[in-house]
Design a protein around this motif. Structure first.
Motif, PDB file in Angstrom:
ATOM      1  N   ASP A  83       5.550  53.782 -34.311  1.00  0.00           N
ATOM      2  CA  ASP A  83       6.874  53.145 -34.311  1.00  0.00           C
ATOM      3  C   ASP A  83       6.822  51.755 -33.688  1.00  0.00           C
ATOM      4  OD1 ASP A  83       7.814  55.565 -35.268  1.00  0.00           O
ATOM      5  OD2 ASP A  83       8.753  56.184 -33.397  1.00  0.00           O
ATOM      6  N   PRO A  84       7.578  50.803 -34.223  1.00  0.00           N
ATOM      7  CA  PRO A  84       7.620  49.477 -33.597  1.00  0.00           C
ATOM      8  C   PRO A  84       8.317  49.515 -32.235  1.00  0.00           C
ATOM      9  CG  PRO A  84       9.182  49.600 -35.407  1.00  0.00           C
ATOM     10  CD  PRO A  84       8.393  50.878 -35.439  1.00  0.00           C
ATOM     11  N   ILE A  85       7.768  48.737 -31.296  1.00  0.00           N
ATOM     12  CA  ILE A  85       8.379  48.562 -29.969  1.00  0.00           C
ATOM     13  C   ILE A  85       9.005  47.177 -29.919  1.00  0.00           C
ATOM     14  CG2 ILE A  85       7.929  48.410 -27.472  1.00  0.00           C
ATOM     15  CD1 ILE A  85       5.312  49.979 -28.000  1.00  0.00           C
ATOM     16  N   THR A  86      10.257  47.135 -29.457  1.00  0.00           N
ATOM     17  CA  THR A  86      10.941  45.834 -29.351  1.00  0.00           C
ATOM     18  C   THR A  86      11.473  45.647 -27.934  1.00  0.00           C
ATOM     19  OG1 THR A  86      12.993  46.855 -30.128  1.00  0.00           O
ATOM     20  CG2 THR A  86      11.614  45.774 -31.795  1.00  0.00           C
ATOM     21  N   LEU A  87      11.724  44.371 -27.598  1.00  0.00           N
ATOM     22  CA  LEU A  87      12.238  44.053 -26.260  1.00  0.00           C
ATOM     23  C   LEU A  87      13.745  44.252 -26.176  1.00  0.00           C
ATOM     24  CD1 LEU A  87      10.124  40.838 -25.496  1.00  0.00           C
ATOM     25  CD2 LEU A  87       9.753  43.156 -24.641  1.00  0.00           C
ATOM     26  N   ASP A  88      14.432  44.275 -27.328  1.00  0.00           N
ATOM     27  CA  ASP A  88      15.862  44.606 -27.327  1.00  0.00           C
ATOM     28  C   ASP A  88      16.084  45.772 -28.277  1.00  0.00           C
ATOM     29  OD1 ASP A  88      15.816  43.625 -29.896  1.00  0.00           O
ATOM     30  OD2 ASP A  88      16.770  41.719 -29.373  1.00  0.00           O
ATOM     31  N   ASN A  89      17.344  46.117 -28.493  1.00  0.00           N
ATOM     32  CA  ASN A  89      17.606  47.335 -29.278  1.00  0.00           C
ATOM     33  C   ASN A  89      17.747  47.084 -30.781  1.00  0.00           C
ATOM     34  OD1 ASN A  89      20.064  46.135 -29.448  1.00  0.00           O
ATOM     35  ND2 ASN A  89      21.224  47.768 -28.441  1.00  0.00           N
ATOM     36  N   ASN A  94      11.191  41.071 -33.445  1.00  0.00           N
ATOM     37  CA  ASN A  94       9.744  40.977 -33.546  1.00  0.00           C
ATOM     38  C   ASN A  94       9.090  42.016 -32.628  1.00  0.00           C
ATOM     39  OD1 ASN A  94       7.502  39.757 -34.679  1.00  0.00           O
ATOM     40  ND2 ASN A  94       7.233  38.383 -32.916  1.00  0.00           N
ATOM     41  N   PRO A  95       8.314  42.948 -33.179  1.00  0.00           N
ATOM     42  CA  PRO A  95       7.730  43.980 -32.313  1.00  0.00           C
ATOM     43  C   PRO A  95       6.657  43.411 -31.382  1.00  0.00           C
ATOM     44  CG  PRO A  95       7.014  44.301 -34.589  1.00  0.00           C
ATOM     45  CD  PRO A  95       8.002  43.189 -34.604  1.00  0.00           C
ATOM     46  N   VAL A  96       6.635  43.922 -30.145  1.00  0.00           N
ATOM     47  CA  VAL A  96       5.597  43.518 -29.187  1.00  0.00           C
ATOM     48  C   VAL A  96       4.473  44.549 -29.114  1.00  0.00           C
ATOM     49  CG1 VAL A  96       7.153  42.132 -27.755  1.00  0.00           C
ATOM     50  CG2 VAL A  96       6.821  44.563 -27.224  1.00  0.00           C
ATOM     51  N   GLY A  97       4.612  45.620 -29.869  1.00  0.00           N
ATOM     52  CA  GLY A  97       3.581  46.650 -29.869  1.00  0.00           C
ATOM     53  C   GLY A  97       4.032  47.826 -30.712  1.00  0.00           C
ATOM     54  N   ARG A  98       3.224  48.894 -30.673  1.00  0.00           N
ATOM     55  CA  ARG A  98       3.525  50.102 -31.433  1.00  0.00           C
ATOM     56  C   ARG A  98       3.490  51.299 -30.496  1.00  0.00           C
ATOM     57  NH1 ARG A  98       5.010  48.297 -36.538  1.00  0.00           N
ATOM     58  NH2 ARG A  98       4.834  50.483 -37.175  1.00  0.00           N
ATOM     59  N   PHE A 117       2.148  60.271 -26.193  1.00  0.00           N
ATOM     60  CA  PHE A 117       2.052  59.039 -26.988  1.00  0.00           C
ATOM     61  C   PHE A 117       1.600  57.882 -26.107  1.00  0.00           C
ATOM     62  CE2 PHE A 117       5.885  56.748 -25.589  1.00  0.00           C
ATOM     63  CZ  PHE A 117       6.616  57.771 -25.001  1.00  0.00           C
ATOM     64  N   SER A 118       1.273  56.777 -26.768  1.00  0.00           N
ATOM     65  CA  SER A 118       0.898  55.560 -26.058  1.00  0.00           C
ATOM     66  C   SER A 118       1.724  54.396 -26.571  1.00  0.00           C
ATOM     67  CB  SER A 118      -0.580  55.238 -26.280  1.00  0.00           C
ATOM     68  OG  SER A 118      -1.390  56.295 -25.834  1.00  0.00           O
ATOM     69  N   PHE A 119       1.976  53.460 -25.690  1.00  0.00           N
ATOM     70  CA  PHE A 119       2.460  52.142 -26.102  1.00  0.00           C
ATOM     71  C   PHE A 119       1.220  51.273 -26.241  1.00  0.00           C
ATOM     72  CE2 PHE A 119       7.175  51.761 -24.591  1.00  0.00           C
ATOM     73  CZ  PHE A 119       7.524  52.772 -25.468  1.00  0.00           C
ATOM     74  N   PHE A 120       1.027  50.770 -27.440  1.00  0.00           N
ATOM     75  CA  PHE A 120      -0.133  49.925 -27.708  1.00  0.00           C
ATOM     76  C   PHE A 120       0.373  48.495 -27.879  1.00  0.00           C
ATOM     77  CE2 PHE A 120      -3.119  47.927 -30.678  1.00  0.00           C
ATOM     78  CZ  PHE A 120      -4.304  48.135 -30.007  1.00  0.00           C
ATOM     79  N   PHE A 121       0.032  47.642 -26.922  1.00  0.00           N
ATOM     80  CA  PHE A 121       0.495  46.253 -26.935  1.00  0.00           C
ATOM     81  C   PHE A 121      -0.638  45.339 -27.380  1.00  0.00           C
ATOM     82  CE2 PHE A 121       2.809  48.298 -23.354  1.00  0.00           C
ATOM     83  CZ  PHE A 121       4.085  48.252 -23.888  1.00  0.00           C
ATOM     84  N   ASN A 122      -0.340  44.460 -28.288  1.00  0.00           N
ATOM     85  CA  ASN A 122      -1.371  43.568 -28.803  1.00  0.00           C
ATOM     86  C   ASN A 122      -0.757  42.202 -29.047  1.00  0.00           C
ATOM     87  OD1 ASN A 122      -3.852  42.808 -29.698  1.00  0.00           O
ATOM     88  ND2 ASN A 122      -3.556  43.571 -31.789  1.00  0.00           N
ATOM     89  N   SER A 123       0.014  41.764 -28.058  1.00  0.00           N
ATOM     90  CA  SER A 123       0.850  40.582 -28.242  1.00  0.00           C
ATOM     91  C   SER A 123       0.191  39.377 -27.573  1.00  0.00           C
ATOM     92  CB  SER A 123       2.218  40.858 -27.600  1.00  0.00           C
ATOM     93  OG  SER A 123       3.047  39.735 -27.703  1.00  0.00           O
ATOM     94  N   THR A 124       0.151  38.276 -28.268  1.00  0.00           N
ATOM     95  CA  THR A 124      -0.467  37.076 -27.688  1.00  0.00           C
ATOM     96  C   THR A 124       0.393  36.472 -26.577  1.00  0.00           C
ATOM     97  OG1 THR A 124       0.474  35.897 -29.573  1.00  0.00           O
ATOM     98  CG2 THR A 124      -1.892  36.371 -29.650  1.00  0.00           C
ATOM     99  N   ASN A 125       1.700  36.621 -26.683  1.00  0.00           N
ATOM    100  CA  ASN A 125       2.550  35.994 -25.669  1.00  0.00           C
ATOM    101  C   ASN A 125       3.325  36.994 -24.807  1.00  0.00           C
ATOM    102  OD1 ASN A 125       4.214  36.840 -27.625  1.00  0.00           O
ATOM    103  ND2 ASN A 125       4.965  34.815 -28.230  1.00  0.00           N
ATOM    104  N   TRP A 126       2.947  38.273 -24.880  1.00  0.00           N
ATOM    105  CA  TRP A 126       3.580  39.243 -23.996  1.00  0.00           C
ATOM    106  C   TRP A 126       2.498  39.987 -23.220  1.00  0.00           C
ATOM    107  CZ3 TRP A 126       5.134  44.570 -23.397  1.00  0.00           C
ATOM    108  CH2 TRP A 126       6.204  44.705 -22.498  1.00  0.00           C
ATOM    109  N   HIS A 127       2.022  41.102 -23.723  1.00  0.00           N
ATOM    110  CA  HIS A 127       0.984  41.849 -23.014  1.00  0.00           C
ATOM    111  C   HIS A 127      -0.044  42.378 -24.005  1.00  0.00           C
ATOM    112  CE1 HIS A 127       2.267  42.025 -18.870  1.00  0.00           C
ATOM    113  NE2 HIS A 127       3.496  42.351 -19.209  1.00  0.00           N
ATOM    114  N   ARG A 128      -1.227  42.669 -23.492  1.00  0.00           N
ATOM    115  CA  ARG A 128      -2.262  43.382 -24.240  1.00  0.00           C
ATOM    116  C   ARG A 128      -2.706  44.570 -23.403  1.00  0.00           C
ATOM    117  NH1 ARG A 128      -4.996  40.743 -28.368  1.00  0.00           N
ATOM    118  NH2 ARG A 128      -4.219  38.655 -28.796  1.00  0.00           N
TER     119      ARG A 128
END
Lengths: 186, 186, 186
Positions: A83-89, A94-98, A117-128
């Motif tokens: 599932d896409p993860i977003t910073l707002d609802n 733009n998703p910051v991870g899955r 489950f895991s939050f997988f972040f792969n964002s260049t301008n947020w978190h990895r």
């Protein structure tokens, strides 16, 4: 001589104090070392939405099937999701991870679930990196599950995540708000 | 002057000592900060006991089905459960919580399982909160799995749970004794 | 008097220093307290290799079955495994334990997986005990998952495991290299 006696007293006191602190781990404070609120969006495959679906029923009890969540409060359904993860609802932000993993429904007489489950972040301008979660979900208004590990930017993290169902649309879409509080940061 | 030299010596020794203790985390003791023994009771759905069943087969290998545990030591069966937790070994005692999650059988040539589940406590006069467990279960007389997280009264807990099969009745009922030792308490 | 003043100053400084160190947990070093590289070998049941298979498809989406991994990057397949662990990359080396648990494929448009499993060691001349792992597997060249707990020789361990696919043979065999770094050892 007075000075020497004083020094001896200090020495004894300090050694006593030091050995006490050395023996026990300092009590830990219940203040998060990191906190963040995120959303993830789950669109369950129902036989007609293959293009948009982000999750699918992959396990069902004897009385169930793979395109409709089973009767008896979905008891016995296992759902796999990405599932896409977003910073707002907003689903379309733009998703910051899955959010990747599974949930299962484990009770006949009312809704309860269990999540891994895991939050997988792969964002260049947020978190990895990743955060991994596990726990029972009684589907109350808010409920706490455990953050059991992390990698990358969240190296060795542990904490608590408070889940809140932020929206439900029939049996096809739901959105979870996840309030993550990390209490172990490295 | 003698007193000053003595003070300098003490100062050096203490700084040395302090910096040593500051660099390493004090070695941790293998004594539990909390221990409790609980029981949970699993009644597997077999096609005839829908009313009493607390668990159901939801995943099966190619050669299995959803109402009878598969041949070859149940290899490939996934069972979802919501089982009552009691303080003694009596199925009919007042439950203090529910054991919720899944187990799967993962070996053809003899019984082994893998478990992911939580103890969900919602008791007014015992505890509120969760403990989450994961680990391999070789189905020996006793076996250790990990307590990977906790919430509520068990905030951020970690530890070891020793499982012992306390009773088995055919392929429909079993009871596990769970000896929980927490080594991290907040 | 000078000596007494000096002593008082030292006392104040040291008490200040001690109370500072007592209040916070010393910052933890990102150096493993234990590291080891292991391999495990997965032979998926495909309807013809019942004798050699070490894993089986037990969950599948509506469009899948139990003997062939599903289309759309195996999205929705759950695989249960009991795989031999070896110290080198040779399937036929003497196993030091078994990797037991499950993985699932959770994405339609490319390969991603989620893993929950344990290394179960029962070796007279190597180790006894378990390590339990969980995390998202993006199936990159290398990827990190969490070591969420341990028992026996790995009592209360936590850490990071870096996975690398070391070999793949069609859809029947793969071998993972697991570089385990423990950062919490008791």
């Amino acid at each position: 001589m007075a000075a020497t006696r004083l020094v001896s007293t200090i020495l004894c006191l300090l050694l006593l104090f030091s050995s006490t602190t050395a023996k026990k781990i300092p009590s830990r404070r219940r203040e998060p070392c990191k906190q963040m609120v995120l959303y993830f969006h789950d669109i369950i495959y129902n036989g007609k939405n293959a293009k948009n679906a982000t999750s699918a029923i992959v396990g069902a009890p004897a009385w169930g099937n793979k395109t409709i969540l089973a009767g008896q409060n979905h008891f016995g359904n296992i759902v796999v999701f990405d599932d896409p993860i977003t910073l707002d609802n907003n689903l379309h932000s733009n998703p910051v991870g899955r959010a990747q993993g599974f949930y299962l429904y484990d009770r006949k007489d009312y809704f309860t679930a269990w999540l891994g489950f895991s939050f997988f972040f792969n964002s260049t301008n947020w978190h990895r990196g990743t955060l991994t979660f596990a726990g029972a979900d009684p589907l109350n208004k808010t409920r706490d599950i455990s953050v059991i590990g992390g990698t990358g930017d969240f190296f060795m993290a542990r904490g608590i995540a408070t889940l809140m169902t932020d929206a439900v649309e029939g049996e096809v879409y739901f959105r979870l708000q996840v309030d993550i509080k990390l209490y172990e940061c490295w």
